[in-house]
Design an enzyme around this catalytic site. Structure first.
Site, PDB file in Angstrom:
ATOM      1  N   ASP A  39     -11.089  -7.966   0.430  1.00 43.32           N
ATOM      2  CA  ASP A  39     -10.403  -8.841  -0.528  1.00 43.32           C
ATOM      3  C   ASP A  39      -8.967  -9.168  -0.105  1.00 43.32           C
ATOM      4  O   ASP A  39      -7.994  -8.758  -0.754  1.00 43.32           O
ATOM      5  CB  ASP A  39     -10.409  -8.200  -1.929  1.00 43.32           C
ATOM      6  CG  ASP A  39     -11.809  -7.926  -2.435  1.00 43.32           C
ATOM      7  OD1 ASP A  39     -12.714  -8.709  -2.108  1.00 43.32           O
ATOM      8  OD2 ASP A  39     -12.000  -6.930  -3.157  1.00 43.32           O
ATOM      9  N   GLU A 213     -18.682 -18.627  -7.838  1.00 47.40           N
ATOM     10  CA  GLU A 213     -19.091 -17.252  -8.152  1.00 47.40           C
ATOM     11  C   GLU A 213     -17.894 -16.409  -8.577  1.00 47.40           C
ATOM     12  O   GLU A 213     -17.891 -15.831  -9.655  1.00 47.40           O
ATOM     13  CB  GLU A 213     -19.763 -16.623  -6.916  1.00 47.40           C
ATOM     14  CG  GLU A 213     -20.237 -15.186  -7.094  1.00 47.40           C
ATOM     15  CD  GLU A 213     -21.472 -15.071  -7.975  1.00 47.40           C
ATOM     16  OE1 GLU A 213     -22.137 -16.095  -8.211  1.00 47.40           O
ATOM     17  OE2 GLU A 213     -21.757 -13.944  -8.447  1.00 47.40           O
ATOM     18  N   GLU A 332       6.983   0.680  15.077  1.00 51.96           N
ATOM     19  CA  GLU A 332       6.209   1.723  14.410  1.00 51.96           C
ATOM     20  C   GLU A 332       4.909   1.977  15.176  1.00 51.96           C
ATOM     21  O   GLU A 332       4.250   1.028  15.619  1.00 51.96           O
ATOM     22  CB  GLU A 332       5.893   1.310  12.974  1.00 51.96           C
ATOM     23  CG  GLU A 332       7.124   1.112  12.111  1.00 51.96           C
ATOM     24  CD  GLU A 332       7.996   2.359  12.050  1.00 51.96           C
ATOM     25  OE1 GLU A 332       7.452   3.471  11.863  1.00 51.96           O
ATOM     26  OE2 GLU A 332       9.229   2.226  12.194  1.00 51.96           O
ATOM     27  N   GLU A 334       2.283   2.754  13.913  1.00 51.69           N
ATOM     28  CA  GLU A 334       1.208   2.180  13.098  1.00 51.69           C
ATOM     29  C   GLU A 334       1.228   0.657  13.100  1.00 51.69           C
ATOM     30  O   GLU A 334       0.609   0.023  12.247  1.00 51.69           O
ATOM     31  CB  GLU A 334       1.252   2.737  11.676  1.00 51.69           C
ATOM     32  CG  GLU A 334       2.477   2.364  10.852  1.00 51.69           C
ATOM     33  CD  GLU A 334       3.669   3.299  11.058  1.00 51.69           C
ATOM     34  OE1 GLU A 334       3.674   4.045  12.046  1.00 51.69           O
ATOM     35  OE2 GLU A 334       4.605   3.265  10.235  1.00 51.69           O
TER      36      GLU A 334
HETATM   37  O1  FUB Z   1     -14.107  -5.961  -3.944  1.00 51.68           O
HETATM   38  C1  FUB Z   1     -14.738  -5.973  -5.196  1.00 51.68           C
HETATM   39  C2  FUB Z   1     -15.200  -7.360  -5.538  1.00 51.68           C
HETATM   40  O2  FUB Z   1     -16.066  -7.847  -4.537  1.00 51.68           O
HETATM   41  C3  FUB Z   1     -14.093  -8.380  -5.582  1.00 51.68           C
HETATM   42  O3  FUB Z   1     -13.343  -8.345  -6.763  1.00 51.68           O
HETATM   43  C4  FUB Z   1     -14.869  -9.624  -5.385  1.00 51.68           C
HETATM   44  O4  FUB Z   1     -14.083 -10.735  -5.051  1.00 51.68           O
HETATM   45  C5  FUB Z   1     -15.803  -9.216  -4.278  1.00 51.68           C
HETATM   46  O5  FUB Z   1     -15.185  -9.312  -3.031  1.00 51.68           O
END
Ligand code: FUB
Length: 464
Positions: A39, A213, A332, A334
């Site tokens: 995400d 969606e 860094e 990392e």
């Molecule tokens: O990562 C959890 C859920 O899955 C997210 O809120 C959605 O967008 C999907 O990626």
């Protein structure tokens, strides 16, 4: 993640997959290799991209997510791990599901809007964290949900007139007009009509007639409003709509990224940085990866002349560097283009350090501008064993050896000391590999490194 990564490292060694190692050495996607990330939400601030992500737990069989992570880069190829400056514990009213959010900057503060399931209702609400720094720490801005209607995936767009809009939703699409304080809203909760003209036609699901969606990413470019979103389910792909105003009317424009990449969800994030446009998404590309063990990746793209978005495919190469990396200032440990076998953890000296290093593990740092040449390498290290080495190589993990620093037993994994060693052959701009060798289990931790041009008698002083 340590167990999974080590297992795969050993499997790769046993079967001698030299070609796989070579392919990884060239890859930059996914962006992070030592944990699963999901995400993406990129934010440009002061010449860096700050990338806000979720964190899929190792071995997840659901969206088991407890914290959010921050990464940053000045070149789109080397990414610094800033750890987890916000988690479910930040929100006393949150029960579970640290899912997809977006961070934005306003009035010198950074606001991070996230969905979480509440203890009170057992359904998702949108919370907001706030910090004075893009890397946190973030605190709960209002001590309660900003809005609660059981739906997820907030995205914030600040229009040219200063009006900020918060969008979110699955299965619906909602917005509120945020007040200038960014932590309250006026005008009520509004539903954006999901029409097939606006969001495409889905077949086979009477409850969801349009392609929309979840995961809206709303922004404005050249006077046109874009809503890029996860389409259809499942598997999802990325599609988009445009509108002449922030609330519509929306027109469906088609696919941005087709269904690809071993994860049944995908999630968009788009920015312009140093003159180019970048599309962030997630897939299941890491070993052990899949629908609940995802990884964030990025591609460079160019808008078509009419403002439409071209079809973008997932790659393992990722974008070309947007800049070089200066090895003559503190970097860094990392900050990584590709890490093999390593992990990160919070450092006693602040920020993160690289740790859990085994023999043969390495860090790739891409596009390092050595110029006329370095002759000294210094690293900030800690270890409980004597005699491990940091091999300074270029080109590949087994490329030419420029130098080798021996690491002493410093008396603890957070007892830090500087080690320096001469290096040669590092000129021009090239990929740097820090490869770790030694016996035993864990070898050393590294907090930062820096090259010098003055020889061993002039150890470089670390920048603060
Ligand atoms: O990562 C959890 C859920 O899955 C997210 O809120 C959605 O967008 C999907 O990626």
């Amino acid at each position: 993640m340590a167990t999974t990564r080590k297992l795969w490292t050993h499997i790769a060694l046993v079967v001698g997959l030299i070609l796989t190692v070579t392919a990884q050495a060239k890859a930059d996607n996914p962006i992070v290799q030592h944990i699963y990330t999901a995400d993406p939400s990129p934010l440009v601030h002061n010449g860096r991209v700050y990338l806000y992500t979720g964190h899929d737990e190792d071995g997840s069989t659901w969206f088991t997510m407890k914290e959010w992570r921050v990464w940053s880069s000045a070149d789109m190829v080397n990414w610094t791990d800033h750890g987890a400056p916000m988690s479910l514990a930040t929100f006393s009213w949150a029960k579970q599901d640290a899912w997809a959010g977006q961070a934005v900057q306003r009035n010198g503060k950074f606001y991070w809007y996230v969905p979480v399931v509440t203890k009170a209702t057992g359904r998702p609400a949108i919370g907001v964290g706030v910090s004075d720094s893009p890397t946190g720490p973030f605190r709960d801005a209002i001590g309660r949900p900003l809005v609660e209607n059981g739906e997820i995936d907030p995205s914030v767009m600040i229009d040219d007139d200063g009006q900020a809009y918060l969008y979110w939703g699955n299965p619906n699409l909602w917005y509120v007009k945020l007040n200038p304080d960014m932590i309250s809203f006026s005008g009520g909760v509004n539903r954006i009509p999901l029409t097939t003209a606006g969001f495409g036609t889905r077949t086979g699901d009477p409850n969801r007639p349009t392609l929309y969606e979840e995961g809206p990413w709303v922004y404005k470019r050249n006077g046109l409003y874009y809503n890029v979103f996860a389409a259809k389910c499942c598997s999802e792909y990325i599609a988009y709509s445009t509108a002449p105003g922030p609330t519509g009317p929306w027109t469906y424009r088609g696919t941005v990224m087709p269904t690809q990449g071993s994860s049944f969800t995908n999630h968009p994030g788009i920015i312009d940085f140093k003159g180019s446009s970048y599309f962030f998404y997630h897939n299941g590309a890491l070993p052990g990866g899949g629908g609940f063990t995802r990884s964030v990746a990025v591609e460079k793209f160019s808008y078509n002349a009419d403002g439409t978005i071209p079809t973008i495919n997932m790659t393992t190469a990722g974008p070309p560097p947007a800049d070089t990396l200066n090895p003559y200032v503190r970097q860094e440990a990392e900050t990584i283009a590709w890490g093999s076998g390593i992990e990160t953890e919070p450092s006693s000296e602040g920020g993160m350090n690289v740790g859990f290093i085994n023999n043969g593990d390495y860090i790739k740092v891409k596009n390092v501008a050595f110029g006329s040449g370095a002759n000294l390498f210094t690293a900030r290290v800690a270890s409980t064993v004597a005699g491990s080495s940091v091999e300074v190589r270029s080109g590949s993990p087994t490329g030419p050896l420029a130098g080798r620093c021996t690491v002493p037993n410093t008396g603890g994994w957070q007892s830090w000391t500087n080690v320096s060693c001469p290096v040669s052959g590092l000129t021009g701009t090239r990929d740097l590999y820090l490869r770790f060798s030694g016996g035993g289990n864990y070898l050393l931790n590294m907090n930062w490194w820096q090259f010098g041009t003055g020889g061993l008698n002039r150890t470089p002083v670390a920048a603060s």
